[in-house]
Motif scaffolding. Structure first.
Motif, PDB file in Angstrom:
ATOM      1  N   GLY A 239      44.964 -17.541  13.153  1.00  0.00           N
ATOM      2  CA  GLY A 239      44.299 -16.264  13.407  1.00  0.00           C
ATOM      3  C   GLY A 239      42.794 -16.419  13.437  1.00  0.00           C
ATOM      4  N   LEU A 240      42.242 -17.210  12.491  1.00  0.00           N
ATOM      5  CA  LEU A 240      40.806 -17.459  12.459  1.00  0.00           C
ATOM      6  C   LEU A 240      40.359 -18.171  13.731  1.00  0.00           C
ATOM      7  CD1 LEU A 240      38.095 -17.461  10.983  1.00  0.00           C
ATOM      8  CD2 LEU A 240      38.787 -19.570   9.838  1.00  0.00           C
TER       9      LEU A 240
ATOM     10  N   ALA B 267      37.308 -17.914  18.758  1.00  0.00           N
ATOM     11  CA  ALA B 267      37.335 -18.091  20.214  1.00  0.00           C
ATOM     12  C   ALA B 267      36.744 -16.891  20.939  1.00  0.00           C
ATOM     13  CB  ALA B 267      38.772 -18.329  20.685  1.00  0.00           C
ATOM     14  N   MET B 268      36.938 -15.685  20.380  1.00  0.00           N
ATOM     15  CA  MET B 268      36.495 -14.492  21.090  1.00  0.00           C
ATOM     16  C   MET B 268      35.228 -13.866  20.505  1.00  0.00           C
ATOM     17  SD  MET B 268      37.102 -11.735  18.912  1.00  0.00           S
ATOM     18  CE  MET B 268      37.353 -10.344  20.002  1.00  0.00           C
ATOM     19  N   TYR B 269      34.811 -14.320  19.309  1.00  0.00           N
ATOM     20  CA  TYR B 269      33.750 -13.630  18.579  1.00  0.00           C
ATOM     21  C   TYR B 269      32.427 -13.609  19.347  1.00  0.00           C
ATOM     22  CZ  TYR B 269      31.382 -11.785  14.474  1.00  0.00           C
ATOM     23  OH  TYR B 269      30.684 -10.973  13.608  1.00  0.00           O
ATOM     24  N   ALA B 270      32.051 -14.756  19.894  1.00  0.00           N
ATOM     25  CA  ALA B 270      30.763 -14.819  20.601  1.00  0.00           C
ATOM     26  C   ALA B 270      30.744 -13.856  21.780  1.00  0.00           C
ATOM     27  CB  ALA B 270      30.505 -16.246  21.074  1.00  0.00           C
TER      28      ALA B 270
ATOM     29  N   LEU C 271      28.213 -16.095  13.166  1.00  0.00           N
ATOM     30  CA  LEU C 271      27.058 -16.197  14.063  1.00  0.00           C
ATOM     31  C   LEU C 271      26.246 -17.467  13.829  1.00  0.00           C
ATOM     32  CD1 LEU C 271      25.764 -12.503  13.976  1.00  0.00           C
ATOM     33  CD2 LEU C 271      27.100 -13.612  15.783  1.00  0.00           C
ATOM     34  N   VAL C 272      26.527 -18.187  12.730  1.00  0.00           N
ATOM     35  CA  VAL C 272      25.753 -19.401  12.449  1.00  0.00           C
ATOM     36  C   VAL C 272      26.244 -20.582  13.294  1.00  0.00           C
ATOM     37  CG1 VAL C 272      25.416 -18.594  10.092  1.00  0.00           C
ATOM     38  CG2 VAL C 272      27.211 -20.269  10.558  1.00  0.00           C
TER      39      VAL C 272
ATOM     40  N   LEU D 272      39.365  -9.331  12.108  1.00  0.00           N
ATOM     41  CA  LEU D 272      38.293  -8.666  12.854  1.00  0.00           C
ATOM     42  C   LEU D 272      37.920  -7.338  12.201  1.00  0.00           C
ATOM     43  CD1 LEU D 272      39.502  -9.411  16.496  1.00  0.00           C
ATOM     44  CD2 LEU D 272      37.371 -10.210  15.467  1.00  0.00           C
ATOM     45  N   ILE D 273      38.923  -6.608  11.713  1.00  0.00           N
ATOM     46  CA  ILE D 273      38.645  -5.353  11.017  1.00  0.00           C
ATOM     47  C   ILE D 273      37.824  -5.609   9.756  1.00  0.00           C
ATOM     48  CG2 ILE D 273      39.703  -3.438   9.748  1.00  0.00           C
ATOM     49  CD1 ILE D 273      42.045  -3.605  11.752  1.00  0.00           C
ATOM     50  N   MET D 274      38.196  -6.653   9.012  1.00  0.00           N
ATOM     51  CA  MET D 274      37.454  -7.006   7.802  1.00  0.00           C
ATOM     52  C   MET D 274      36.024  -7.417   8.144  1.00  0.00           C
ATOM     53  SD  MET D 274      40.377  -9.133   5.737  1.00  0.00           S
ATOM     54  CE  MET D 274      39.217  -9.651   4.466  1.00  0.00           C
ATOM     55  N   LEU D 275      35.864  -8.189   9.212  1.00  0.00           N
ATOM     56  CA  LEU D 275      34.528  -8.609   9.632  1.00  0.00           C
ATOM     57  C   LEU D 275      33.681  -7.404  10.017  1.00  0.00           C
ATOM     58  CD1 LEU D 275      35.343 -11.748  11.832  1.00  0.00           C
ATOM     59  CD2 LEU D 275      34.453 -11.717   9.507  1.00  0.00           C
TER      60      LEU D 275
END
Length: 435
Positions: free
Chosen positions: A12-13, A18-21, A330-331, A316-319
């Motif tokens: 899941g992570l 993969a999609m966060y950026a 983001l690092v 993603l909800i937690m983030l």
């Protein structure tokens, strides 16, 4: 492979990374384009990530009304970036969300009708579309691998070494790893690449320190939505364009997961997307669509379980609720992400080619459909300014190589193949006349 809780969390992570950026860059561009303050921009990014999680869960959760039931991840659509900035500058930020709300409702209402168009997507079309999606994503991967287009060290040996080094690590894990280790090769490559980058002082933790620990989403955070006809029509067009892109992703995942897509399944998928767009309007976020990069990840990992996407959605909800945790992602240096993206986006291209293997290429018509569709998709991607003289209202269509290429494939398939055996096309199965 037996999926334990730890393995599901790792997978899941991997989807989140993969999609966060891609998910974060849209609010950053839009926020800067319409002049938001840092505080407003922080909220916009956090609520966007949270809504990505909710939208993904909504799409994976299959019920009688919504949900495609495939391991698909949703994120904010890049097609909406230009139109949202234009609406925000000309009509105000509240008009953006009024238009998003109406466009979401429109998608919900036309889902049944749009799903009946499944006959427009035989393998010659879906294979072309998936191939185009992968091809149009590659420039993004290569730009990030070189450090990002906004980097003063773009193309430096350090960035190139880090990017290609990350790709090499991923390939080595695939070559020598087995089972679960192989399935999280992308995640391991990103982690190792980031650790290596830290020795070159390319990892900045200041964003984490400056972020807050918790925030609560609020309804209509930027004010009561306003409704104007031009913004509504613009965002409605963006929503329909997103449905075309999503259709290619649905068929690719259906093929990977060995699940045949019916018009009922597509209807639920489109309706879930419409609800996700509507929720984006309520909480002042964005229109949502399927993320292509995660398709390549499903194929690379070989894990097709929806449990993984549920887990990614919760993460993603937690983030989104804890900005400080979200800031950790983001690092990761762009060069590291770029190296991983080359593998993921390249896999999307490879899978599109695999889908095209079902097509009868003894037919000149099919060859021409694929040739023109991919040619137009790649052409608009590499020379986006070609249609700048056309009206601004057409930009959501003409600025996207995916959309132009997809429409080309659909139209040419109708012209060349429907006139021969229209009933065969409705099966969405390849044959000697129509593939």
């Amino acid at each position: 492979m037996k999926l334990t809780k730890g393995k599901i969390a790792s997978l899941g992570l991997q989807h989140v990374l993969a999609m966060y950026a891609g998910a974060v860059v849209v609010p950053m561009i839009v926020g800067a384009g319409i002049g938001l303050t840092n505080a407003q921009l922080t909220y916009l990014i956090s609520i966007d990530i949270l809504m990505c999680g909710i939208a993904s869960i909504l799409q994976v959760w299959r019920n009688k009304f919504t949900g495609i039931g495939l391991p698909v991840v949703l994120g904010c659509t890049f097609t909406a970036v230009g139109p949202m900035i234009s609406i925000g500058n000309n009509y105000g930020i509240t008009s953006i969300y009024g238009a998003i709300l109406i466009s979401g409702l429109l998608v919900v209402f036309i889902a049944k009708f749009f799903s009946k168009m499944i006959k427009l997507f035989p393998p010659v079309v879906t294979g072309s579309v998936v191939t185009i999606i992968g091809i149009t994503l590659i420039p993004t991967a290569m730009n990030d691998l070189a450090g990002g287009t906004d980097s003063s060290e773009f193309g430096s040996l350090t960035n190139l070494g880090l990017g290609f080094g990350t790709l090499l690590i991923i390939l080595l894990i695939f070559r020598f790893g087995k089972g679960f280790i192989q399935s999280i090769a992308i995640l391991l490559g990103i982690v190792v690449g980031t650790v290596i980058a830290s020795f070159f002082e390319m990892v900045d933790l200041s964003t984490v320190a400056e972020s807050s620990w918790f925030h609560i989403p609020t309804l209509f955070h930027y004010g009561t939505p306003k409704f104007h006809i031009v913004p509504i029509l613009t965002m409605a067009l963006v929503a329909i364009v997103s449905l075309v892109e999503s259709t290619g992703v649905y068929f690719a995942l259906g093929d990977i997961c060995d699940k045949k897509l019916t018009d009922k399944k597509l209807e639920r998928g489109y309706r879930a997307e419409g609800i996700a767009i509507f929720l984006g309007g309520l909480f002042n976020s964005f229109p949502y669509t399927t993320f292509s990069q995660n398709v390549g990840l499903v194929q690379l990992s070989g894990v097709r379980s929806n449990k993984v996407i549920y887990t990614a959605g919760v993460m993603l909800i937690m983030l989104g609720l804890v900005p400080k945790i979200g800031a950790l992602t983001l690092v990761i240096p762009k060069a590291v992400l770029g190296g991983a993206m080359v593998a993921m986006f390249g896999m999307v291209i490879a899978y599109g080619i695999k889908m095209l293997s079902k097509v009868d290429f003894s037919s000149q018509e099919n060859l021409l459909i694929v040739a023109c569709a991919i040619g137009m998709g790649l052409g608009v991607t590499t020379v986006p300014e070609i249609f700048t003289s056309l009206p601004n209202s057409l930009r959501p269509i003409t600025e996207s190589g995916i959309v132009v290429g997809s429409l080309t494939a659909i139209i040419l398939n109708v012209i060349f193949n429907f006139r021969k055996k229209p009933m065969q096309q409705m099966t969405n199965e390849p044959d000697k006349e129509v593939a």
